[in-house]
Design a protein around this motif. Sequence first.
Motif, short mmCIF file in Angstrom:
data_model
loop_
_atom_site.label_atom_id
_atom_site.label_comp_id
_atom_site.label_asym_id
_atom_site.label_seq_id
_atom_site.Cartn_x
_atom_site.Cartn_y
_atom_site.Cartn_z
N GLY A 79 50.57 60.74 70.59
CA GLY A 79 50.36 59.29 70.68
C GLY A 79 48.92 58.95 71.02
N TRP A 80 48.31 59.72 71.94
CA TRP A 80 46.91 59.49 72.28
C TRP A 80 46.01 59.75 71.09
CZ3 TRP A 80 42.93 63.23 72.58
CH2 TRP A 80 41.71 62.71 73.00
N VAL A 81 46.26 60.83 70.35
CA VAL A 81 45.44 61.16 69.18
C VAL A 81 45.58 60.06 68.12
CG1 VAL A 81 45.12 62.78 67.27
CG2 VAL A 81 45.46 63.64 69.59
N ALA A 82 46.78 59.56 67.89
CA ALA A 82 46.98 58.50 66.90
C ALA A 82 46.23 57.23 67.28
CB ALA A 82 48.47 58.21 66.74
N ARG A 83 46.19 56.89 68.56
CA ARG A 83 45.46 55.70 69.01
C ARG A 83 43.95 55.92 68.98
NH1 ARG A 83 49.31 56.20 72.89
NH2 ARG A 83 47.79 56.88 74.44
N THR A 84 43.51 57.12 69.32
CA THR A 84 42.09 57.41 69.45
C THR A 84 41.42 57.66 68.11
OG1 THR A 84 42.54 58.36 71.61
CG2 THR A 84 40.44 58.90 70.62
N LEU A 85 42.09 58.35 67.21
CA LEU A 85 41.54 58.65 65.89
C LEU A 85 42.41 57.98 64.83
CD1 LEU A 85 40.78 62.48 66.24
CD2 LEU A 85 39.20 60.58 66.55
N PRO A 86 42.23 56.68 64.62
CA PRO A 86 43.05 56.00 63.62
C PRO A 86 42.79 56.54 62.21
CG PRO A 86 41.32 54.55 64.41
CD PRO A 86 41.24 55.82 65.21
N GLU A 87 43.69 56.23 61.32
CA GLU A 87 43.58 56.71 59.94
C GLU A 87 42.27 56.30 59.31
OE1 GLU A 87 45.63 58.76 58.28
OE2 GLU A 87 46.70 58.93 60.17
N ALA A 88 41.74 57.18 58.47
CA ALA A 88 40.48 56.93 57.76
C ALA A 88 40.78 56.96 56.26
CB ALA A 88 39.46 58.00 58.12
N PRO A 89 39.89 56.39 55.45
CA PRO A 89 40.14 56.36 54.00
C PRO A 89 40.24 57.76 53.39
CG PRO A 89 38.20 55.04 54.56
CD PRO A 89 38.68 55.68 55.81
N GLN A 90 39.43 58.69 53.86
CA GLN A 90 39.47 60.04 53.33
C GLN A 90 40.43 60.89 54.16
OE1 GLN A 90 36.60 58.76 54.66
NE2 GLN A 90 35.43 58.15 52.87
N PRO A 91 41.20 61.75 53.53
CA PRO A 91 42.11 62.60 54.30
C PRO A 91 41.36 63.66 55.08
CG PRO A 91 42.17 63.18 51.97
CD PRO A 91 41.30 61.97 52.09
N ALA A 92 41.96 64.10 56.15
CA ALA A 92 41.36 65.13 56.99
C ALA A 92 41.49 66.49 56.30
CB ALA A 92 42.03 65.17 58.34
N VAL A 93 40.39 67.26 56.29
CA VAL A 93 40.45 68.62 55.76
C VAL A 93 40.71 69.62 56.88
CG1 VAL A 93 39.03 68.14 53.74
CG2 VAL A 93 37.93 68.87 55.85
N HIS A 94 40.42 69.21 58.12
CA HIS A 94 40.72 70.05 59.28
C HIS A 94 40.77 69.15 60.50
CE1 HIS A 94 41.11 73.72 61.52
NE2 HIS A 94 40.08 73.42 62.28
N LEU A 95 41.75 69.35 61.35
CA LEU A 95 41.84 68.57 62.58
C LEU A 95 42.46 69.41 63.67
CD1 LEU A 95 45.07 67.34 62.79
CD2 LEU A 95 44.15 66.12 60.86
N GLY A 96 42.23 68.97 64.89
CA GLY A 96 42.77 69.68 66.03
C GLY A 96 42.80 68.79 67.24
N ALA A 97 43.67 69.11 68.17
CA ALA A 97 43.80 68.37 69.42
C ALA A 97 44.50 69.28 70.42
CB ALA A 97 44.58 67.09 69.22
N GLY A 98 44.28 68.99 71.69
CA GLY A 98 44.94 69.81 72.68
C GLY A 98 44.70 69.34 74.10
N VAL A 99 45.30 70.06 75.02
CA VAL A 99 45.17 69.82 76.44
C VAL A 99 44.43 71.02 77.03
CG1 VAL A 99 46.42 69.48 78.61
CG2 VAL A 99 47.35 68.55 76.48
N LEU A 100 43.36 70.75 77.77
CA LEU A 100 42.58 71.80 78.41
C LEU A 100 42.77 71.77 79.92
CD1 LEU A 100 39.15 71.40 76.58
CD2 LEU A 100 40.78 73.25 76.27
N ALA A 101 42.91 72.93 80.51
CA ALA A 101 42.93 73.04 81.97
C ALA A 101 41.48 73.11 82.45
CB ALA A 101 43.70 74.29 82.38
N ALA A 102 41.27 72.92 83.72
CA ALA A 102 39.92 72.98 84.29
C ALA A 102 39.30 74.35 84.02
CB ALA A 102 39.98 72.73 85.79
N GLY A 103 38.10 74.34 83.45
CA GLY A 103 37.38 75.56 83.16
C GLY A 103 37.81 76.28 81.90
#
Length: 158
Positions: free
Chosen positions: A54-78
């Motif tokens: 849900g956060w990724v969908a709100r933060t990176l809305p759809e663009a006219p060109q399709p994504a050729v590579h994407l990624g998202a995740g949760v990072l711990a400290a360090g």
Amino acid sequence: MLAAGLAVAGCEYTYDDGRSYAASAAAEATAAPGPLFTRDPLTRDPVGQDELDGWVARTLPEAPQPAVHLGAGVLAAGEVRSDASPSLESGTYALTLACRSQRRVNFTVSSDTLTLVDLGLRCGINRENVIYLSAPTALTVTVEAKTGANYAFRLRKL
């Protein structure tokens, strides 16, 4: 001399400039106050894995060109995480980076021979970089956070 100075100090100079003071006072009384914008620090706290899509969908809305590579995740400290793209054909690409954390998140995008992006991103602000690849190349996106963070990136061909 002192008495004359005190007498003049109490005087006020006024003149008639032709304006109606009643109309300007009424206009000032009806003006709405401007909104007060404050930054909510809780909106910078990372979300859990279950809320990440849900956060990724709100933060990176759809663009006219399709994504050729994407990624998202949760990072711990360090934590440091790397993500390699498939081999991309030569051309111009737009790389969008986003994060959610109380501190900056470091993004490094590189090929086998060259670092294309090395950025400490202040979270809450998306950053888009234009990258030109002169030959087919695989890219590696490395993300590092000193505190807990969410990150997202999208690479699309222009």
